[in-house]
Design a protein around this motif. Structure first.
Motif, mmCIF file in Angstrom:
data_model
loop_
_atom_site.group_PDB
_atom_site.id
_atom_site.type_symbol
_atom_site.label_atom_id
_atom_site.label_comp_id
_atom_site.label_asym_id
_atom_site.label_seq_id
_atom_site.Cartn_x
_atom_site.Cartn_y
_atom_site.Cartn_z
ATOM 1 N N ALA A 8 0.815 -1.224 0.000
ATOM 2 C CA ALA A 8 0.000 0.000 0.000
ATOM 3 C C ALA A 8 0.850 1.276 0.000
ATOM 4 C CB ALA A 8 -0.971 -0.018 1.174
ATOM 5 N N PRO A 9 1.904 1.357 0.800
ATOM 6 C CA PRO A 9 2.711 2.583 0.762
ATOM 7 C C PRO A 9 3.300 2.843 -0.630
ATOM 8 C CG PRO A 9 3.270 1.274 2.693
ATOM 9 C CD PRO A 9 2.381 0.411 1.843
ATOM 10 N N THR A 10 3.687 1.774 -1.300
ATOM 11 C CA THR A 10 4.246 1.931 -2.660
ATOM 12 C C THR A 10 3.181 2.453 -3.612
ATOM 13 O OG1 THR A 10 5.690 0.052 -2.238
ATOM 14 C CG2 THR A 10 5.410 0.711 -4.544
ATOM 15 N N VAL A 11 1.957 1.951 -3.445
ATOM 16 C CA VAL A 11 0.860 2.421 -4.301
ATOM 17 C C VAL A 11 0.656 3.917 -4.115
ATOM 18 C CG1 VAL A 11 -1.645 2.311 -4.657
ATOM 19 C CG2 VAL A 11 -0.326 0.199 -4.435
ATOM 20 N N LEU A 12 0.629 4.360 -2.875
ATOM 21 C CA LEU A 12 0.389 5.794 -2.622
ATOM 22 C C LEU A 12 1.557 6.628 -3.134
ATOM 23 C CD1 LEU A 12 -1.377 5.894 0.863
ATOM 24 C CD2 LEU A 12 -2.343 5.721 -1.428
ATOM 25 N N GLN A 13 2.768 6.110 -2.960
ATOM 26 C CA GLN A 13 3.935 6.853 -3.447
ATOM 27 C C GLN A 13 3.890 6.978 -4.976
ATOM 28 O OE1 GLN A 13 6.308 8.668 -1.880
ATOM 29 N NE2 GLN A 13 6.726 9.262 -4.002
ATOM 30 N N ARG A 14 3.492 5.906 -5.637
ATOM 31 C CA ARG A 14 3.418 5.938 -7.110
ATOM 32 C C ARG A 14 2.328 6.900 -7.594
ATOM 33 N NH1 ARG A 14 4.505 -0.458 -8.803
ATOM 34 N NH2 ARG A 14 6.776 -0.350 -8.560
ATOM 35 N N CYS A 15 1.229 6.970 -6.848
ATOM 36 C CA CYS A 15 0.187 7.949 -7.214
ATOM 37 C C CYS A 15 0.731 9.368 -7.048
ATOM 38 C CB CYS A 15 -1.059 7.754 -6.357
ATOM 39 S SG CYS A 15 -1.979 6.253 -6.745
ATOM 40 N N GLU A 16 1.586 9.530 -6.058
ATOM 41 C CA GLU A 16 2.245 10.825 -5.822
ATOM 42 C C GLU A 16 3.198 11.144 -6.990
ATOM 43 O OE1 GLU A 16 0.953 12.079 -2.947
ATOM 44 O OE2 GLU A 16 1.764 13.908 -3.849
ATOM 45 N N ASP A 17 3.949 10.130 -7.420
ATOM 46 C CA ASP A 17 4.882 10.312 -8.551
ATOM 47 C C ASP A 17 4.104 10.694 -9.813
ATOM 48 O OD1 ASP A 17 6.830 9.516 -6.776
ATOM 49 O OD2 ASP A 17 6.969 7.448 -7.541
ATOM 50 N N LEU A 18 2.960 10.042 -10.002
ATOM 51 C CA LEU A 18 2.145 10.338 -11.197
ATOM 52 C C LEU A 18 1.563 11.752 -11.113
ATOM 53 C CD1 LEU A 18 0.227 6.979 -11.769
ATOM 54 C CD2 LEU A 18 2.024 7.953 -13.218
ATOM 55 N N ALA A 19 1.254 12.193 -9.902
ATOM 56 C CA ALA A 19 0.664 13.543 -9.740
ATOM 57 C C ALA A 19 1.611 14.620 -10.242
ATOM 58 C CB ALA A 19 0.309 13.780 -8.278
ATOM 59 N N LEU A 37 0.784 13.318 -20.052
ATOM 60 C CA LEU A 37 0.271 11.948 -20.019
ATOM 61 C C LEU A 37 1.333 10.978 -20.550
ATOM 62 C CD1 LEU A 37 -2.064 10.171 -19.230
ATOM 63 C CD2 LEU A 37 -3.036 10.463 -21.489
ATOM 64 N N ALA A 38 2.117 11.441 -21.511
ATOM 65 C CA ALA A 38 3.199 10.590 -22.030
ATOM 66 C C ALA A 38 4.228 10.310 -20.933
ATOM 67 C CB ALA A 38 3.877 11.265 -23.232
ATOM 68 N N ARG A 39 4.512 11.300 -20.107
ATOM 69 C CA ARG A 39 5.461 11.087 -18.993
ATOM 70 C C ARG A 39 4.879 10.095 -17.985
ATOM 71 N NH1 ARG A 39 5.762 16.633 -19.288
ATOM 72 N NH2 ARG A 39 4.677 16.970 -17.307
ATOM 73 N N ALA A 40 3.606 10.208 -17.732
ATOM 74 C CA ALA A 40 2.960 9.270 -16.792
ATOM 75 C C ALA A 40 3.017 7.856 -17.348
ATOM 76 C CB ALA A 40 1.517 9.699 -16.555
ATOM 77 N N ARG A 41 2.777 7.723 -18.642
ATOM 78 C CA ARG A 41 2.837 6.386 -19.280
ATOM 79 C C ARG A 41 4.231 5.784 -19.145
ATOM 80 N NH1 ARG A 41 0.378 7.081 -25.275
ATOM 81 N NH2 ARG A 41 2.434 8.006 -25.457
ATOM 82 N N GLN A 42 5.240 6.633 -19.282
ATOM 83 C CA GLN A 42 6.618 6.121 -19.176
ATOM 84 C C GLN A 42 6.885 5.568 -17.780
ATOM 85 O OE1 GLN A 42 9.058 9.433 -20.502
ATOM 86 N NE2 GLN A 42 10.083 8.104 -21.996
#
Ligand code: HGY
Ligand code: MN
Ligand code: MN
Length: 407
Positions: A8-19, A37-42
């Motif tokens: 779960a912490p990794t999931v939240l961190q990744r959502c933060e990275d995507l933000a 969006l292209a950066r998020a896809r990468q």
């Protein structure tokens, strides 16, 4: 403590990275066919490889990670685009939880291939075309959509081709290999908060209609044009916008929203010559929604006629209410009961989801995750690690169950 607490912490961190993949520094805006969006896809493609999935882009720009397996394909995922000034979990949470589930499953042999989709356009925030990404998998991309233009006048097809997509390859046949589609998504409403539950299971997704109504009058000098001889497009639109809210308030189960108005020429000392007004109408019952749309169309015509203004009503899309697959939903509910120890709520989704499109070609199931205050389409969107851990555990349990029943 459930095992998923590790992820779960990794999931939240990744959502933060995507933000941080945003068109507008300081707020989260990630629209279809943009560099953000292209950066998020990468980022997601790299996480897919870590999870043992092979990423690829399809013609509309969806990012699809696949792990081969014998037999049909089980598809998980959600969308990677956002509304303007949106939250960090709408869409993104479903993609990243699906990755956590793929990591949990690891390289175990499965009696199906596993795919995770990060859809390129669910919100339609740039071209008005909701579910554009998932529509490709359902064989439902309309050629008409390619001619849609954004506020800068860019054609959807040109934006897609410039972004690395292929607007000539959107008439792909629908997927026929899907065992099912599972989407984890924040609830975006109050039910789970009021029930004090971490997750809920979606029974159905309300149908919706989206249109853009253009009121055309005559631009004129604000100081010299008598009130009686104006063709004021914005005054007509304003009367109608009030009527939209009134019909929404007076019709049980209906929501009707004007979210955007574009006025031209847009100067304080000029009577507006044109106003383009967005309309979003939803209801769990398609008949009630269609009746409300008819009423609103008549009211727009009347408000315009009273001022010598013309209207053009351009429907952008309409989708019927979609029931989630009863068997898959019952299995999801049972997994949720096993993980939480209680019967979790069953919810009808007022929000649309990519499951609406996938429901045309596969059994679909959706798991909702509680979000603080039910807030969404807003930067205050928030979830807890504990609730995300439950969502990972429930989804992973369902994937295991689907595998067991096929061996
Ligand atoms: O508008 C919706 O229902 C979804 O957030 N796209
Ligand atoms: Mn949304
Ligand atoms: Mn969403």
């Amino acid at each position: 403590m459930i095992a998923a607490m590790l992820n779960a912490p990794t999931v939240l961190q990744r959502c933060e990275d995507l933000a941080r993949c945003t068109e507008e520094p300081g707020r989260i805006t990630r629209r279809f066919a943009t560099p953000a969006l292209a950066r998020a896809r990468q980022l997601v493609a790299g996480w897919m490889r870590q999870a043992g999935l092979e990423p690829r882009l399809d013609a509309i720009g969806n990012l699809i990670g696949r792990r081969e397996g014998s037999g049909p394909t089980l598809l998980l995922g959600s969308h990677l685009d956002t509304v303007r000034d949106g939250g960090r979990y709408d869409g993104a949470l479903g993609v990243i939880v699906a990755l956590a589930v793929a990591e949990r499953v690891g390289q175990r042999d499965l009696p199906f291939a596993l795919e995770i989709a990060a859809f390129a356009d669910e919100e339609g925030a740039r071209f008005g075309t909701a579910f554009l990404g998932s529509a490709l998998l359902a064989g439902r991309v309309s050629a008409r959509w390619l001619e849609h233009r954004d506020r800068e006048g860019v054609r959807l097809a040109d934006a897609l081709d410039a972004w690395g997509g292929d607007s000539s390859a959107l008439d792909a046949p629908p997927r026929r290999d899907l065992l099912g589609y599972l989407e984890v998504h924040i609830e975006q409403g109050p039910v789970l908060v009021e029930a004090n539950m971490p997750v809920g299971v979606v029974d159905s997704i309300a149908g919706q209609m989206r249109a853009f109504v253009t009121f055309t009058g005559t631009a004129a000098h604000a100081g010299t044009t008598p009130m009686g001889s104006r063709r004021d497009a914005l005054a007509a639109a304003a009367e109608w916008i009030g009527a939209v809210e009134r019909v929404g308030r007076e019709t049980a189960g209906l929501v009707a929203t004007v979210g955007d108005v574009e006025v031209a020429p847009g100067a304080a000392n000029v009577v507006p010559g044109s106003a383009v007004v967005s309309l979003d109408v939803r209801h769990a019952d398609d008949g009630a929604r269609n009746a409300a749309v008819q009423t609103l169309h008549a009211l727009a015509t009347a408000a315009a006629a009273a001022r010598g203004v013309e209207i053009v009503w351009a429907q952008a899309h309409a989708t019927a209410s979609v029931p989630c697959d009863p068997r898959l939903t019952a299995q999801l509910a049972e997994c949720a009961r096993m993980v939480t120890g209680v019967e979790v709520p069953r919810v009808c989704s007022g929000a649309g989801h990519d499951a609406v499109m996938l429901g045309e070609v596969a059994p679909v199931g959706m798991l909702f995750v509680r979000c603080a205050g039910g807030i969404s389409h807003h930067p205050a969107e928030a979830v807890t690690e504990e609730d995300v851990a439950v969502a990972i555990e429930v989804t992973a349990s369902l994937v295991e169950e689907l595998a067991l029943e096929r061996v």
